[in-house]
Write a protein that holds these residues in place. Structure first.
Motif, mmCIF file in Angstrom:
data_model
loop_
_atom_site.group_PDB
_atom_site.id
_atom_site.type_symbol
_atom_site.label_atom_id
_atom_site.label_comp_id
_atom_site.label_asym_id
_atom_site.label_seq_id
_atom_site.Cartn_x
_atom_site.Cartn_y
_atom_site.Cartn_z
ATOM 1 N N ALA A 25 1.009 -0.591 0.151
ATOM 2 C CA ALA A 25 0.015 -0.332 -0.128
ATOM 3 C C ALA A 25 0.646 1.199 -0.089
ATOM 4 O O ALA A 25 0.163 2.222 -0.121
ATOM 5 N N ARG A 26 1.954 0.812 0.586
ATOM 6 C CA ARG A 26 2.666 2.081 0.520
ATOM 7 C C ARG A 26 4.237 2.308 -0.870
ATOM 8 O O ARG A 26 5.143 2.929 -0.894
ATOM 9 N N ASP A 27 3.897 1.128 -1.353
ATOM 10 C CA ASP A 27 4.656 1.240 -2.636
ATOM 11 C C ASP A 27 6.444 0.777 -1.967
ATOM 12 O O ASP A 27 7.361 0.655 -3.070
ATOM 13 N N VAL A 28 6.006 -0.444 -1.061
ATOM 14 C CA VAL A 28 7.754 -0.561 -0.589
ATOM 15 C C VAL A 28 7.507 -2.519 -0.801
ATOM 16 O O VAL A 28 6.515 -3.484 0.005
ATOM 17 N N SER A 29 8.054 -2.504 -2.244
ATOM 18 C CA SER A 29 7.979 -4.099 -2.451
ATOM 19 C C SER A 29 8.996 -4.671 -0.676
ATOM 20 O O SER A 29 10.134 -4.316 -0.265
ATOM 21 N N CYS A 30 8.968 -6.376 -0.852
ATOM 22 C CA CYS A 30 9.863 -6.683 -0.016
ATOM 23 C C CYS A 30 10.685 -7.304 -0.680
ATOM 24 O O CYS A 30 10.814 -7.587 -1.655
ATOM 25 N N ARG A 87 -3.051 -0.811 -6.859
ATOM 26 C CA ARG A 87 -3.695 0.611 -7.685
ATOM 27 C C ARG A 87 -4.564 -0.361 -8.976
ATOM 28 O O ARG A 87 -5.650 0.252 -9.776
ATOM 29 N N ASN A 88 -4.372 -1.760 -9.395
ATOM 30 C CA ASN A 88 -4.713 -2.301 -10.595
ATOM 31 C C ASN A 88 -6.250 -3.126 -10.384
ATOM 32 O O ASN A 88 -6.986 -3.744 -11.159
ATOM 33 N N VAL A 89 -6.460 -3.459 -8.412
ATOM 34 C CA VAL A 89 -7.448 -4.785 -8.693
ATOM 35 C C VAL A 89 -8.474 -4.305 -8.842
ATOM 36 O O VAL A 89 -9.213 -5.127 -9.476
ATOM 37 N N PRO A 90 -8.793 -3.175 -8.457
ATOM 38 C CA PRO A 90 -10.916 -2.664 -9.183
ATOM 39 C C PRO A 90 -10.548 -3.111 -10.399
ATOM 40 O O PRO A 90 -11.825 -3.395 -11.057
ATOM 41 N N GLU A 91 -10.014 -2.596 -11.342
ATOM 42 C CA GLU A 91 -10.046 -3.190 -13.129
ATOM 43 C C GLU A 91 -10.422 -4.681 -13.397
ATOM 44 O O GLU A 91 -10.778 -5.483 -13.788
ATOM 45 N N THR A 92 -9.077 -5.006 -12.198
ATOM 46 C CA THR A 92 -9.049 -7.038 -12.347
ATOM 47 C C THR A 92 -10.917 -7.412 -12.384
ATOM 48 O O THR A 92 -11.298 -8.225 -12.244
ATOM 49 N N CYS A 93 -10.636 -6.834 -10.793
ATOM 50 C CA CYS A 93 -12.327 -7.471 -10.129
ATOM 51 C C CYS A 93 -13.869 -6.854 -11.331
ATOM 52 O O CYS A 93 -14.194 -7.863 -11.399
ATOM 53 N N GLY A 94 -13.232 -5.758 -11.803
ATOM 54 C CA GLY A 94 -14.239 -5.057 -12.362
ATOM 55 C C GLY A 94 -14.586 -6.332 -13.848
ATOM 56 O O GLY A 94 -15.472 -5.925 -14.803
ATOM 57 N N GLU A 95 -13.215 -6.882 -14.113
ATOM 58 C CA GLU A 95 -13.813 -7.825 -15.358
ATOM 59 C C GLU A 95 -15.095 -8.848 -14.772
ATOM 60 O O GLU A 95 -15.485 -8.869 -15.801
ATOM 61 N N CYS A 96 -15.287 -9.296 -14.437
ATOM 62 C CA CYS A 96 -16.313 -10.014 -13.735
ATOM 63 C C CYS A 96 -17.634 -9.389 -12.936
ATOM 64 O O CYS A 96 -19.158 -9.080 -12.806
ATOM 65 N N HIS A 97 -17.708 -8.343 -11.878
ATOM 66 C CA HIS A 97 -17.985 -7.634 -11.035
ATOM 67 C C HIS A 97 -18.070 -6.206 -11.046
ATOM 68 O O HIS A 97 -17.960 -4.834 -10.959
ATOM 69 N N VAL A 98 -18.755 -6.428 -12.664
ATOM 70 C CA VAL A 98 -18.922 -4.711 -13.490
ATOM 71 C C VAL A 98 -19.703 -3.794 -12.682
ATOM 72 O O VAL A 98 -18.834 -2.286 -12.391
ATOM 73 N N ASP A 99 -21.023 -4.131 -11.972
ATOM 74 C CA ASP A 99 -21.801 -3.182 -11.412
ATOM 75 C C ASP A 99 -20.667 -2.434 -9.786
ATOM 76 O O ASP A 99 -21.031 -1.600 -9.807
ATOM 77 N N GLU A 100 -20.649 -3.037 -9.722
ATOM 78 C CA GLU A 100 -19.775 -3.084 -8.292
ATOM 79 C C GLU A 100 -18.489 -1.491 -8.458
ATOM 80 O O GLU A 100 -18.644 -0.670 -7.693
ATOM 81 N N LYS A 108 -14.399 8.346 -3.462
ATOM 82 C CA LYS A 108 -13.336 8.939 -3.440
ATOM 83 C C LYS A 108 -12.351 8.178 -2.808
ATOM 84 O O LYS A 108 -11.445 8.198 -3.455
ATOM 85 N N HIS A 109 -12.354 7.168 -2.426
ATOM 86 C CA HIS A 109 -11.705 5.632 -2.597
ATOM 87 C C HIS A 109 -11.088 5.286 -3.450
ATOM 88 O O HIS A 109 -9.392 5.673 -3.795
ATOM 89 N N TYR A 110 -11.183 5.069 -4.593
ATOM 90 C CA TYR A 110 -10.861 5.241 -5.952
ATOM 91 C C TYR A 110 -10.064 6.376 -6.490
ATOM 92 O O TYR A 110 -9.285 6.157 -7.196
ATOM 93 N N GLN A 111 -10.747 7.557 -6.394
ATOM 94 C CA GLN A 111 -9.546 8.813 -6.830
ATOM 95 C C GLN A 111 -8.732 8.757 -6.028
ATOM 96 O O GLN A 111 -7.880 9.292 -6.668
ATOM 97 N N ARG A 112 -8.809 8.343 -4.591
ATOM 98 C CA ARG A 112 -7.301 9.305 -4.388
ATOM 99 C C ARG A 112 -6.683 7.334 -5.067
ATOM 100 O O ARG A 112 -5.130 7.682 -4.511
ATOM 101 N N PRO A 130 -7.802 2.489 0.201
ATOM 102 C CA PRO A 130 -8.552 0.828 -0.026
ATOM 103 C C PRO A 130 -9.040 0.594 -1.340
ATOM 104 O O PRO A 130 -9.780 1.419 -1.705
ATOM 105 N N THR A 131 -9.090 -0.780 -1.734
ATOM 106 C CA THR A 131 -9.458 -0.865 -2.703
ATOM 107 C C THR A 131 -9.720 -2.310 -2.891
ATOM 108 O O THR A 131 -9.975 -2.678 -1.203
ATOM 109 N N CYS A 132 -10.003 -3.275 -3.319
ATOM 110 C CA CYS A 132 -10.935 -4.341 -3.086
ATOM 111 C C CYS A 132 -9.926 -5.427 -2.088
ATOM 112 O O CYS A 132 -11.726 -5.589 -1.498
ATOM 113 N N ASP A 133 -9.141 -5.520 -2.468
ATOM 114 C CA ASP A 133 -8.808 -6.749 -1.220
ATOM 115 C C ASP A 133 -8.361 -5.832 0.269
ATOM 116 O O ASP A 133 -7.817 -6.499 0.466
#
Length: 313
Positions: free
Chosen positions: A57-62, A127-140, A148-152, A160-163
């Motif tokens: 979430a903070r762009d810190v890779s393990c 940041r890409n998770v919403p579009e991935t989930c949206g492949e099936c969950h279009v209305d959501e 505002k969550h998506y805008q941020r 926050p994102t879907c997962d």
């Protein structure tokens, strides 16, 4: 007897479907064949996953040099999490989100196109998770895009994102107490993300949604009673269907995280349900005084008796 035989027959067919048909539908997925054999999920790995999500979430890779062993254990546990999910029930497998080639049992080929979740080009980068989930969950997704969550999220900020709520691989639906805790992670005095009363507002909205459901049940009972009395319930039925439609769209509407709008929609549903109750209201008959009819009959008999006696006299 015939009814019992039908129940037994349908039960046997269902068991055959679960044992033979469902596993067969998943048999061609090398993702499942491989990950099923790996180690089971445990609490230590779950804790690590939570830490890792915060890093991402903070762009810190393990660092793989540091966490390679733990990352490997976590990767092996994903199958165990998935088996308990709704995705597993509907045969939505690994490649639906991660990509890859589930038709190959060669590791490199099976993972073609699969990127680590820390890679900004990955389908499961946060940041890409919403579009991935949206492949099936279009209305959501459409609702979430207005939030505002998506805008941020798209402004490359922590959000926050879907997962975040639904948990990767488990895809759970939070209960009311969990939602309060989840919202409080950001909307609190320390984080200073306004409005600070979002957790309480969210719970109040969900409680109102339950109230809508209660009003719908009352309307259903009222309409049922009115039908038994021979009343016309066509208008009441329309109002009830409107209330039910509003209730059914609430889970999707929730993903806009616009609590004011959510409350407004609930209020309109409650109004529709109450109209249905009023439209189907059957005026109660005015109760007669207990024994009044019998007393009048007795008085009439006595009067006739006295008249007859007087006539004889």
């Amino acid at each position: 007897m015939k009814y019992k035989k039908r129940i037994i027959l349908f039960s046997l067919l269902f068991v055959i479907f679960i044992i033979f048909i469902v596993p067969g539908a998943l048999a061609d997925s090398s993702c499942l064949d491989c990950h099923e054999k790996l180690s089971a999920f445990n609490e230590t790995e779950k804790l690590f996953n939570e830490i890792r999500v915060k890093h991402l979430a903070r762009d810190v890779s393990c660092s793989l040099d540091c966490h390679a062993a733990t990352l490997d254990k976590f990767a092996k546990s994903n199958y165990e999490q998935w088996t308990r999910s709704k995705h597993a029930q509907f045969n939505v497998s690994c490649e639906s989100c991660h990509g890859g080639n589930p038709g190959s049992d060669i590791k490199d080929e099976a993972h073609t196109g699969v990127r680590r979740s820390s890679d900004p080009d990955s389908t499961v980068f946060y940041r890409n998770v919403p579009e991935t989930c949206g492949e099936c969950h279009v209305d959501e997704l459409n609702q979430f895009r207005d939030s505002k969550h998506y805008q941020r999220l798209k402004a490359l900020k922590q959000a926050p994102t879907c997962d975040t709520c639904h948990a990767p691989h488990e895809f759970k639906v939070l209960n009311m107490s969990e939602i309060h805790g989840m919202c409080s992670n950001c909307h609190n005095p320390d984080m200073r993300i306004a409005p600070l009363d979002v957790p309480d507002m969210a719970i109040a909205s969900l409680e109102d949604a339950e109230r809508l459901n209660d009003e719908i049940k009352k309307a259903m009972d009222a309409i049922k009673f009115a039908k038994q009395q021979g009343e016309d319930v066509s208008e009441a039925q329309k109002d009830l269907e409107n209330a039910e439609s509003i209730r059914d769209q609430l889970p999707v509407l929730w993903h806009s995280f616009d609590l004011a709008q959510f409350e407004s929609v609930i209020d309109s549903g409650i109004e529709a349900a109450r109209r249905a109750q009023m439209d189907s209201d059957t005026p109660a008959a005015t109760p007669s005084t207990p024994g009044a009819g019998a007393m009048l009959s007795l008085a009439g008999i006595i009067a006739i008796y006295l008249l007859l006696r007087r006539g004889k006299g």
